[in-house]
Scaffold this motif. Sequence first.
Motif, mmCIF file in Angstrom:
data_model
loop_
_atom_site.group_PDB
_atom_site.id
_atom_site.type_symbol
_atom_site.label_atom_id
_atom_site.label_comp_id
_atom_site.label_asym_id
_atom_site.label_seq_id
_atom_site.Cartn_x
_atom_site.Cartn_y
_atom_site.Cartn_z
ATOM 1 N N VAL A 111 0.865 -1.178 0.000
ATOM 2 C CA VAL A 111 0.000 0.000 0.000
ATOM 3 C C VAL A 111 0.908 1.237 0.000
ATOM 4 C CG1 VAL A 111 -2.150 0.961 0.902
ATOM 5 C CG2 VAL A 111 -1.542 -1.372 1.464
ATOM 6 N N SER A 185 -9.209 4.912 0.930
ATOM 7 C CA SER A 185 -8.430 5.366 -0.220
ATOM 8 C C SER A 185 -9.299 6.235 -1.117
ATOM 9 C CB SER A 185 -7.901 4.169 -1.019
ATOM 10 O OG SER A 185 -8.977 3.464 -1.628
ATOM 11 N N PRO A 187 -9.422 5.881 -4.856
ATOM 12 C CA PRO A 187 -8.889 5.188 -6.032
ATOM 13 C C PRO A 187 -8.989 5.974 -7.329
ATOM 14 C CG PRO A 187 -10.893 4.129 -5.220
ATOM 15 C CD PRO A 187 -10.476 5.106 -4.188
ATOM 16 N N GLY A 190 -5.859 7.682 -7.866
ATOM 17 C CA GLY A 190 -4.699 6.825 -7.633
ATOM 18 C C GLY A 190 -3.481 7.174 -8.466
ATOM 19 N N ASN A 191 -3.686 7.760 -9.645
ATOM 20 C CA ASN A 191 -2.555 8.102 -10.497
ATOM 21 C C ASN A 191 -1.714 9.255 -9.971
ATOM 22 O OD1 ASN A 191 -2.830 6.110 -12.403
ATOM 23 N ND2 ASN A 191 -4.117 7.339 -13.769
ATOM 24 N N ARG A 194 2.657 7.221 -8.539
ATOM 25 C CA ARG A 194 2.809 6.065 -9.418
ATOM 26 C C ARG A 194 4.206 5.452 -9.293
ATOM 27 N NH1 ARG A 194 1.109 10.313 -12.130
ATOM 28 N NH2 ARG A 194 3.049 10.609 -13.318
ATOM 29 N N ASN A 304 -1.978 5.246 -4.168
ATOM 30 C CA ASN A 304 -3.410 4.948 -4.355
ATOM 31 C C ASN A 304 -4.268 6.057 -3.759
ATOM 32 O OD1 ASN A 304 -2.435 2.189 -4.899
ATOM 33 N ND2 ASN A 304 -2.426 1.960 -2.700
ATOM 34 N N SER A 306 -4.123 6.225 -0.593
ATOM 35 C CA SER A 306 -4.566 5.408 0.535
ATOM 36 C C SER A 306 -4.123 6.051 1.838
ATOM 37 C CB SER A 306 -3.956 4.005 0.452
ATOM 38 O OG SER A 306 -4.461 3.281 -0.634
#
Length: 315
Positions: A111, A185, A187, A190-191, A194, A304, A306
């Motif tokens: 994670v 998170s 999502p 998320g990018n 990376r 993420n 997260s």
Amino acid sequence: MRGSRITAVGHYQPARVLTNEDLAGMVDTSDEWIRSRVGIRTRHIAGPEEPVDELAAHAAAKALAAAGTAPGEVDLVMVATSTAIDRSPNMAARVAARLGIPGPAAIDVNVVCAGFTHALASADHTLRAGAATRVLVIGADKMSEIADWTDRTTCVLLGDGAGAAVVEACAEGEEPGIGPVEWGSVPEMGNAVRIEGTPPRFAQEGQSVYRWATTRLPAIARRTCERSGVEPADLAAVVLHQANLRIIEPLAQKIGAVNAVVARDVVDSGNTSAASIPLALSKLVERGEITTGDPVLLFGFGGNLSYAGQVVRCP
């Protein structure tokens, strides 16, 4: 279902130190540029002969020694990492082999920067369910191996290291030493962080991460304290993911932990991803800045988008 507690911690960093002045000879940057934007002075860099599992094993061995725990007493090894290049054997199995731990369950957790607090929560849940009695939880990353050393906006951030904790089930009637986890998170964003490509390289949308961390996370961190029944003002320490001093300081202030020691290991270690929280916690313990039983907020965030946090009692 009994709770669990951290009985000891340990950390390890490679010997080589990369300074801002060293980086200025590699890319278009300067000590002033780096310090003013991220607060970092130095970072530790592992050599090609120092793989992630070696960093992890050094930190874990120190934690086991501090706990007075023999390798044979560990029945689960969990390693949080996002820099395991090989898929199998996983890092947990490699660490178990290095330390001579016989027959443990061996699980890797990816994670990214929130990996250690996710792994710690999973270890707590496992112990509460009675599926293990003693867990070795490790955060270890070799970020230098995935750094783009031509990108001055990201390579200045990254460092290598590992931190570890021995986690045990509480005795009957003993107060839990690890509070409920608050995790989640984003999502769809998320990018923003990376590790992609062949070979894999680290990249991020720095401004997006900064805005998310400083505006959305304070309320989540306060909820983490509420779930443990601890007021932010009563925290002895706050150990956030060591991403950037310009994120750590406003986030800690917005949480309301006015009396707490705020870990600032990022200044000397850089961003070590999953290693950053256990590394910083172990150093606070080693220096005597927190003592046994103190309430400490651990809060990881990053890849993420997260996050995961819990209030723990200092070993």
